[in-house]
Design a protein around this motif. Sequence first.
Motif: not given
Length: 258
Positions: A112-115, A202-204, A179-182, A188-198
Amino acid sequence: MIIRYERNGKVKHGWMVQEENKVRVIEGDIYKVESAKPIMTGLELPLDEVSLLAPCTPSKIVCIGLNYKDHAEEIGKELPAEPLMFLKPSTTVIGPGEPIVYPKLTENLHYEGELAVVIKKEARRIKAEEADDYILGFTCAIDVTARDLQWRDGQWTRAKGFDTFCPLGPAIASKLDYNDLRIVTRVNGEIRQDSNTNQMVFTVPQLLEAITAVMTLLPGDVVLTGTPSGVGELQPGDEVSVTIEGIGTLSARVNKEE
Ligand code: MG
């Protein structure tokens, strides 16, 4: 950007200047903002002469579940009315390039990729409007999860708590429009999650208000802000990475437990 590194057996903080491939050495405690301010020593080192460590050493990692609209949709759950919190122990933390160990006790390991938010000073019962004063900066995290144990146990301590289940790094970036970060996760180099913090529910600042209504956050503590859609499995031998705009890329290989 702030890094924590080891060189000749000594652990220090530094300011990474990536364009110049350099680290400016910092002496003292980066969390001391008043009297004992950290000192920029003027000393510089080549970046490739230091080993990067996790950029902070949290006393706890507070995590938020179901905090992206696209992820809640993907798994068919309703958006939560208030932030759903859980903890990862401090012993889950590993630094950039350290391997995630695939435990024998699970057969379904997920990324789970996360900020990640890094806390600057003690925060107790703060309001969302003042949250920025308590944030040192942001880094990348992977909330590694044993999905089978998560559903089997009904609560998440075991599923989220194995050693190596919280890669953090590579650096802490401070001046970011969080609030607006990709945010992109690759396996293995293949994109699985591609989103934005927007896409966050709930905001930070709202998360920090909700968390500190319950527990005190200490300098160096970390808040994982939830994962976007596209979560999936990891296998031994996989290389997983999370890239967040303005911060950089955190990578880890998955090794089978010996
Ligand atoms: Mg998560």
